[in-house]
Design a protein around this motif. Structure first.
Motif, mmCIF file in Angstrom:
data_model
loop_
_atom_site.group_PDB
_atom_site.id
_atom_site.type_symbol
_atom_site.label_atom_id
_atom_site.label_comp_id
_atom_site.label_asym_id
_atom_site.label_seq_id
_atom_site.Cartn_x
_atom_site.Cartn_y
_atom_site.Cartn_z
ATOM 1 N N UNK A 112 0.873 -1.170 0.000
ATOM 2 C CA UNK A 112 0.000 0.000 0.000
ATOM 3 C C UNK A 112 0.918 1.231 0.000
ATOM 4 N N UNK A 113 0.892 1.978 -1.093
ATOM 5 C CA UNK A 113 1.840 3.093 -1.268
ATOM 6 C C UNK A 113 1.715 4.135 -0.156
ATOM 7 N N UNK A 114 0.489 4.372 0.276
ATOM 8 C CA UNK A 114 0.293 5.375 1.341
ATOM 9 C C UNK A 114 1.033 4.932 2.595
ATOM 10 N N UNK A 115 0.914 3.637 2.927
ATOM 11 C CA UNK A 115 1.546 3.109 4.144
ATOM 12 C C UNK A 115 3.072 3.102 3.990
ATOM 13 N N UNK A 116 3.542 2.644 2.823
ATOM 14 C CA UNK A 116 4.999 2.588 2.595
ATOM 15 C C UNK A 116 5.597 3.995 2.687
ATOM 16 N N UNK A 117 4.962 4.959 2.026
ATOM 17 C CA UNK A 117 5.500 6.335 2.034
ATOM 18 C C UNK A 117 5.482 6.937 3.438
ATOM 19 N N UNK A 118 4.402 6.667 4.164
ATOM 20 C CA UNK A 118 4.295 7.251 5.512
ATOM 21 C C UNK A 118 5.374 6.673 6.420
ATOM 22 N N UNK A 119 5.582 5.360 6.333
ATOM 23 C CA UNK A 119 6.598 4.743 7.197
ATOM 24 C C UNK A 119 7.999 5.202 6.775
ATOM 25 N N UNK A 120 8.226 5.297 5.470
ATOM 26 C CA UNK A 120 9.514 5.772 4.959
ATOM 27 C C UNK A 120 9.839 7.142 5.554
ATOM 28 N N UNK A 121 8.839 8.023 5.550
ATOM 29 C CA UNK A 121 9.039 9.380 6.065
ATOM 30 C C UNK A 121 9.335 9.342 7.563
ATOM 31 N N UNK A 122 8.578 8.509 8.297
ATOM 32 C CA UNK A 122 8.813 8.421 9.747
ATOM 33 C C UNK A 122 10.231 7.932 10.039
ATOM 34 N N UNK B 103 1.542 17.148 10.385
ATOM 35 C CA UNK B 103 0.931 17.340 9.055
ATOM 36 C C UNK B 103 0.651 15.993 8.410
ATOM 37 N N UNK B 104 1.676 15.117 8.527
ATOM 38 C CA UNK B 104 1.565 13.821 7.893
ATOM 39 C C UNK B 104 0.486 12.965 8.557
ATOM 40 N N UNK B 105 0.294 13.113 9.886
ATOM 41 C CA UNK B 105 -0.740 12.331 10.592
ATOM 42 C C UNK B 105 -2.106 12.652 9.994
ATOM 43 N N UNK B 106 -2.368 13.937 9.781
ATOM 44 C CA UNK B 106 -3.659 14.330 9.193
ATOM 45 C C UNK B 106 -3.840 13.678 7.838
ATOM 46 N N UNK B 107 -2.767 13.787 6.993
ATOM 47 C CA UNK B 107 -2.860 13.292 5.616
ATOM 48 C C UNK B 107 -3.026 11.769 5.596
ATOM 49 N N UNK B 108 -2.209 11.070 6.420
ATOM 50 C CA UNK B 108 -2.240 9.603 6.387
ATOM 51 C C UNK B 108 -3.598 9.078 6.878
ATOM 52 N N UNK B 109 -4.088 9.657 7.966
ATOM 53 C CA UNK B 109 -5.377 9.201 8.489
ATOM 54 C C UNK B 109 -6.489 9.421 7.461
ATOM 55 N N UNK B 110 -6.392 10.547 6.762
ATOM 56 C CA UNK B 110 -7.415 10.826 5.752
ATOM 57 C C UNK B 110 -7.288 9.836 4.588
ATOM 58 N N UNK B 111 -6.040 9.654 4.105
ATOM 59 C CA UNK B 111 -5.804 8.712 2.997
ATOM 60 C C UNK B 111 -6.293 7.312 3.323
ATOM 61 N N UNK B 112 -6.059 6.892 4.560
ATOM 62 C CA UNK B 112 -6.410 5.524 4.939
ATOM 63 C C UNK B 112 -7.857 5.422 5.436
ATOM 64 N N UNK B 113 -8.505 6.569 5.513
ATOM 65 C CA UNK B 113 -9.895 6.591 5.980
ATOM 66 C C UNK B 113 -10.018 6.181 7.445
ATOM 67 N N UNK B 114 -9.000 6.518 8.246
ATOM 68 C CA UNK B 114 -9.026 6.138 9.662
ATOM 69 C C UNK B 114 -9.491 7.336 10.486
ATOM 70 N N UNK B 115 -10.420 7.075 11.402
ATOM 71 C CA UNK B 115 -10.862 8.151 12.279
ATOM 72 C C UNK B 115 -10.424 7.776 13.689
#
Ligand code: CMC
Length: 431
Positions: free
Chosen positions: A216-226, A325-337
């Motif tokens: 999942x590109x969103x997950x890979x990119x988010x973890x890479x950044x972290x 910033x990234x937390x907002x984006x990732x949660x939105x991308x993954x549809x997590x509330x």
């Protein structure tokens, strides 16, 4: 050392001593007290927690805590987090320059060639109880790697150093994933060398025995950044540990194992787990952030607002800004509330306006929002600090290598003895 014409003078009992000042490339000055004990006949300095003590000269990471600046090898953390990937940053930290395309490809290929661990390591993992914290398992396994790779590294050989670096970068994600799988009751498995470093790590963590792993590109990119944001932070507790253990000429793997243990504590890397546990506790308690703010300010209460404050940053931790910033984006991308995100934002707002926090210049640090992202990526809470370790690995390697190449002396601080003075031995019948 870059010595200046400026000097510092010290007067003790009417006698004056001069000490040279050294200057770093970012115009930071330090008093060089190497000769202090010699010229003053044994007078030393005392600085618990090393709040004012520089332990080394380093060309790896620059941090300006007053202005909230963080740079790896001169490159701004904001640029690296946005434009580079984790392996590129690892190469930069360790070898000093951003890799060319060919260098990066070779680096990744050489790391992949080392991405297996001896099957007997599984027997060691079998000996741990399932409930063992993965940080303990990870530090033990990192030490155990020495038993399976016993030859010591000749630090003067670039090739041997390079191979040892690839070995640890290849095997560490496997050990991290296995520490999790043991706890989760999943079979220990290898990844897939056709994937990128971070994607492969996620596969090793989450592939179910009977199912396929889907990237999942969103997950890979988010973890890479972290991981990039955690990759180095100059002379913090775990990095200083790695350097000091290595200064006895102990090997790379055991020095890193010592760093993992130092990172585990809740005042250091363990804070990311502690933050989520704190936010959950606030939620369970009805969400009254004011009550927890009052506890944090109460000097008779040991509770601290986890994820707040930093030894060096007296301004926003730049990593925390990026992560928020990234937390907002990732949660939105993954549809997590995640309701704890709202609690975290509320707590941050209150703390930033509160006189106690303002006076002490306590701002959110890197750990305040990282747990929320880890959680949204499906990483369980006890794996948060191992994720920090995975990110910090290139920094530990870079700092260990620098310390050895600079042929730094063994780390051995002084003390001021405050115990009993000489006493005559009392035989057991007379005590
Ligand atoms: N909550 C409440 N009060 C705090 C906090 C906090 N999180 N942090 C510091 N203070 C107070 C502290 O009580 C002291 O007050 P006073 O001057 O009245 O005695 C003052 O602020 C200075 O604190 P300190 O403990 O002397 O500062 P330090 O530089 O020794 O400690 C710290 C830095 C990070 C250990 C500390 O701020 C802390 O415990 N924070 C919570 C744990 C945490 O989030 N750690 C992660 C650090 S970032 C990740 C990493 O790089 O490791």
């Amino acid at each position: 050392m870059n010595y200046m014409s400026r000097t510092a003078s010290l007067e003790i009992d009417g006698k004056k001593y001069e000490f040279p000042l050294v200057k770093g490339t970012e115009n930071e000055y330090a008093i060089d007290i190497k000769t202090l004990r010699g010229v003053t006949n044994g007078i030393t300095t005392i600085d618990p927690g090393y709040k004012n003590t520089g332990s080394c000269e380093s060309a790896i990471t620059f941090l300006n805590g007053e202005e909230g600046v963080l740079r790896y090898r001169g490159y701004a953390i904001e640029d690296l987090a946005e434009k580079a990937d984790f392996l590129e940053v690892a190469y930069l930290l360790i070898f000093g320059e951003l890799p060319t395309k060919e260098e990066l490809e070779k680096f990744h290929t050489d790391i992949k060639a080392q991405s297996h661990v001896d099957e007997d390591v599984k027997k060691i993992i079998d000996g741990f109880p399932k409930s063992a914290h993965p940080m303990g398992v990870l530090s033990s396994l990192t030490s155990a790697l020495v038993a399976f790779n016993p030859s010591s590294v000749n630090v003067d050989s670039e090739e041997e150093m390079y191979n040892a670096i690839c070995r640890i970068l290849g095997k560490f994600p496997v050990l991290t994933a296995w520490a999790y799988r043991k706890r989760a009751g999943l079979p220990l498995d290898y990844g897939d060398d056709s994937l990128g470093y971070v994607d492969n790590f996620l596969k090793m963590m989450f592939k179910k025995p009977s199912g396929e792993y889907t990237s999942n590109k969103v997950i890979v990119d988010a973890l890479d950044k972290l991981l990039i944001l955690h990759a180095d932070h100059e002379q913090n507790c775990s990095t200083s540990t790695v350097r000091i253990v290595g200064s006895s000429q102990a090997g790379l793997f055991v020095s890193i194992s010592a760093g993992i243990n130092a990172l585990w504590g809740p005042l250091h890397g363990g804070a990311n787990q502690a933050v989520i546990e704190m936010l959950e506790a606030i939620k369970e308690d009805g969400g009254d952030t004011k009550k927890f703010m009052a506890k944090a300010k109460d000097k008779s209460d040991p509770f601290r607002l986890m994820g707040f404050g930093h030894r060096v940053y007296k301004n926003f931790d730049p990593r925390a800004k990026i992560i928020k910033k990234s937390a907002d984006a990732v949660l939105e991308d993954l549809g997590v509330d995640d309701p704890v995100l709202d609690i975290a934002k509320g707590l941050e707002k209150e703390a930033l306006e509160d006189q106690y926090f303002v006076d002490r210049r306590l701002y959110p640090n890197v750990d305040f929002y990282s747990g929320i992202i880890y959680r949204s990526l499906g990483i369980p809470v006890e794996m948060f600090t191992p994720m920090f370790a995975l990110g910090r690995l290139p920094g530990w390697i870079a700092q260990w290598r620098e310390m050895r190449l600079r042929k730094e002396p063994i780390g051995r601080p002084r003390q001021v003895y405050i115990g009993e003075t000489y006493r005559e031995f009392k035989p057991i019948g007379k005590r």
